[in-house]
Design a protein around this motif. Structure first.
Motif, PDB file in Angstrom:
ATOM      1  N   GLY A  51       0.857  -1.179   0.000  1.00 24.56           N
ATOM      2  CA  GLY A  51       0.000   0.000   0.000  1.00 24.56           C
ATOM      3  C   GLY A  51       0.890   1.225   0.000  1.00 24.56           C
ATOM      4  O   GLY A  51       2.082   1.131   0.305  1.00 24.56           O
ATOM      5  N   PRO A  52       0.373   2.389  -0.331  1.00 22.93           N
ATOM      6  CA  PRO A  52       1.222   3.580  -0.463  1.00 22.93           C
ATOM      7  C   PRO A  52       2.093   3.871   0.754  1.00 22.93           C
ATOM      8  O   PRO A  52       3.203   4.369   0.612  1.00 22.93           O
ATOM      9  CB  PRO A  52       0.205   4.700  -0.700  1.00 22.93           C
ATOM     10  CG  PRO A  52      -0.986   4.025  -1.279  1.00 22.93           C
ATOM     11  CD  PRO A  52      -1.038   2.677  -0.639  1.00 22.93           C
ATOM     12  N   LEU A  53       1.610   3.542   1.962  1.00 19.78           N
ATOM     13  CA  LEU A  53       2.335   3.903   3.176  1.00 19.78           C
ATOM     14  C   LEU A  53       3.128   2.760   3.799  1.00 19.78           C
ATOM     15  O   LEU A  53       3.819   2.966   4.797  1.00 19.78           O
ATOM     16  CB  LEU A  53       1.360   4.457   4.222  1.00 19.78           C
ATOM     17  CG  LEU A  53       0.517   5.654   3.791  1.00 19.78           C
ATOM     18  CD1 LEU A  53      -0.363   6.120   4.946  1.00 19.78           C
ATOM     19  CD2 LEU A  53       1.387   6.797   3.281  1.00 19.78           C
ATOM     20  N   PHE A  54       3.063   1.575   3.223  1.00 22.34           N
ATOM     21  CA  PHE A  54       3.701   0.399   3.827  1.00 22.34           C
ATOM     22  C   PHE A  54       4.751  -0.169   2.876  1.00 22.34           C
ATOM     23  O   PHE A  54       4.417  -0.770   1.855  1.00 22.34           O
ATOM     24  CB  PHE A  54       2.648  -0.656   4.172  1.00 22.34           C
ATOM     25  CG  PHE A  54       1.609  -0.162   5.131  1.00 22.34           C
ATOM     26  CD1 PHE A  54       1.881  -0.080   6.491  1.00 22.34           C
ATOM     27  CD2 PHE A  54       0.374   0.245   4.677  1.00 22.34           C
ATOM     28  CE1 PHE A  54       0.934   0.389   7.380  1.00 22.34           C
ATOM     29  CE2 PHE A  54      -0.590   0.715   5.554  1.00 22.34           C
ATOM     30  CZ  PHE A  54      -0.311   0.790   6.911  1.00 22.34           C
ATOM     31  N   TRP A  55       6.025   0.041   3.253  1.00 24.15           N
ATOM     32  CA  TRP A  55       7.148  -0.345   2.403  1.00 24.15           C
ATOM     33  C   TRP A  55       8.108  -1.254   3.167  1.00 24.15           C
ATOM     34  O   TRP A  55       8.358  -1.061   4.360  1.00 24.15           O
ATOM     35  CB  TRP A  55       7.890   0.899   1.911  1.00 24.15           C
ATOM     36  CG  TRP A  55       7.150   1.584   0.809  1.00 24.15           C
ATOM     37  CD1 TRP A  55       6.187   2.545   0.938  1.00 24.15           C
ATOM     38  CD2 TRP A  55       7.277   1.330  -0.582  1.00 24.15           C
ATOM     39  NE1 TRP A  55       5.715   2.909  -0.287  1.00 24.15           N
ATOM     40  CE2 TRP A  55       6.365   2.183  -1.248  1.00 24.15           C
ATOM     41  CE3 TRP A  55       8.075   0.474  -1.335  1.00 24.15           C
ATOM     42  CZ2 TRP A  55       6.234   2.201  -2.625  1.00 24.15           C
ATOM     43  CZ3 TRP A  55       7.947   0.479  -2.717  1.00 24.15           C
ATOM     44  CH2 TRP A  55       7.037   1.333  -3.345  1.00 24.15           C
ATOM     45  N   TYR A  56       8.650  -2.230   2.418  1.00 23.68           N
ATOM     46  CA  TYR A  56       9.537  -3.231   3.007  1.00 23.68           C
ATOM     47  C   TYR A  56      10.736  -3.440   2.084  1.00 23.68           C
ATOM     48  O   TYR A  56      10.695  -3.127   0.893  1.00 23.68           O
ATOM     49  CB  TYR A  56       8.784  -4.544   3.230  1.00 23.68           C
ATOM     50  CG  TYR A  56       7.489  -4.341   3.976  1.00 23.68           C
ATOM     51  CD1 TYR A  56       7.486  -4.200   5.362  1.00 23.68           C
ATOM     52  CD2 TYR A  56       6.277  -4.263   3.299  1.00 23.68           C
ATOM     53  CE1 TYR A  56       6.307  -3.988   6.056  1.00 23.68           C
ATOM     54  CE2 TYR A  56       5.090  -4.043   3.980  1.00 23.68           C
ATOM     55  CZ  TYR A  56       5.109  -3.909   5.358  1.00 23.68           C
ATOM     56  OH  TYR A  56       3.937  -3.684   6.037  1.00 23.68           O
ATOM     57  N   HIS A  57      11.782  -4.010   2.658  1.00 22.46           N
ATOM     58  CA  HIS A  57      13.047  -4.152   1.935  1.00 22.46           C
ATOM     59  C   HIS A  57      13.622  -5.546   2.140  1.00 22.46           C
ATOM     60  O   HIS A  57      13.631  -6.067   3.256  1.00 22.46           O
ATOM     61  CB  HIS A  57      14.042  -3.095   2.436  1.00 22.46           C
ATOM     62  CG  HIS A  57      15.403  -3.238   1.833  1.00 22.46           C
ATOM     63  ND1 HIS A  57      16.504  -3.679   2.557  1.00 22.46           N
ATOM     64  CD2 HIS A  57      15.848  -3.006   0.575  1.00 22.46           C
ATOM     65  CE1 HIS A  57      17.558  -3.696   1.766  1.00 22.46           C
ATOM     66  NE2 HIS A  57      17.195  -3.298   0.559  1.00 22.46           N
ATOM     67  N   VAL A  58      14.065  -6.139   1.046  1.00 31.85           N
ATOM     68  CA  VAL A  58      14.800  -7.400   1.083  1.00 31.85           C
ATOM     69  C   VAL A  58      16.177  -7.123   0.506  1.00 31.85           C
ATOM     70  O   VAL A  58      16.298  -6.714  -0.652  1.00 31.85           O
ATOM     71  CB  VAL A  58      14.095  -8.512   0.280  1.00 31.85           C
ATOM     72  CG1 VAL A  58      14.940  -9.780   0.287  1.00 31.85           C
ATOM     73  CG2 VAL A  58      12.719  -8.787   0.867  1.00 31.85           C
TER      74      VAL A  58
END
Length: 224
Positions: free
Chosen positions: A67-74
């Motif tokens: 979603g626009p406000l929920f970001w994750y990183h691998v």
């Protein structure tokens, strides 16, 4: 200028500013994601929760959003390549938008045209262009000349938002004309300020804003 035109102009500035602030918020959060395992990405992908993917490098350094406000990183993994990523995205329905990461070292990064939300380039990029046209059409800006604002719009990255907030009168000042500052910015001073902003603001905003927002998310048990 007649009062109805001033009121209409004020509302146009407010709408453009809100759109640009939303785009800036999403862009900042996409640069400060939370760490997740590759298995979490695959689980979200299978559940159809992934909406946007940003990748770079070989092996892949991956950022993804639910979603626009929920970001994750691998982080980069030898076991996961760009070919693997595109293969995994192909059968996904709905298929998330996947784009290569933009370079941060450029004369004008063009962030309003690369807001990482499907379809956001039109409203946010259009708001930036509209703000630029308003700036160019303003005969005598109060805080600096046209060249000063041009550098703040491009190199400074946040010039459009500052202009909508402060010119030709501050939004909180009301509808009456506001006195110009005694020594408005020249083109040279505007360029110098723009370079300083391009270095300082991304660090301060990304670290500070993301810290506050992530702290708020920690208070929500249902947050992803």
């Amino acid at each position: 200028m007649r009062l109805p035109y001033r009121i209409a102009g004020l509302w146009v500035r407010v709408v453009l500013l809100v759109v640009l602030l939303w785009g800036a918020l999403v862009s900042v959060l996409s640069l400060t994601p939370r760490e997740r395992a590759l298995a979490d990405f695959h689980a979200a992908l299978r559940a159809g929760q992934v909406t946007y993917v940003i990748y770079r490098g070989k092996p892949v350094d991956l950022r993804w959003s639910t979603g626009p406000l929920f970001w994750y990183h691998v982080d980069q993994s030898e076991a996961y390549t760009r070919r693997d990523l595109l293969r995994d995205l192909d059968p996904t329905a709905p298929r998330p938008e996947a784009v290569p990461a933009q370079s941060r070292w450029a004369f004008f990064s063009g962030w309003p045209f690369h807001v990482p939300v499907p379809g956001a380039a039109w409203p946010v990029g259009g708001a930036w262009i509209a703000a630029l046209l308003v700036m160019l059409g303003t005969g005598r800006p109060r805080l600096g000349n046209t060249w000063a604002w041009f550098w703040l719009f491009t190199v400074g990255e946040v010039g459009a938002m500052l202009f909508l907030l402060l010119e030709p009168r501050s939004l909180w000042h009301g509808l009456e004309p506001q006195e110009p500052v005694p020594n408005p910015m020249s083109g040279g001073r505007g360029c110098f300020l723009a370079v300083c902003l391009s270095v300082v603001i991304p660090v301060l905003v990304a670290v500070g804003l993301s810290y506050v927002f992530h702290a708020l998310l920690d208070l929500l048990p249902s947050a992803p």
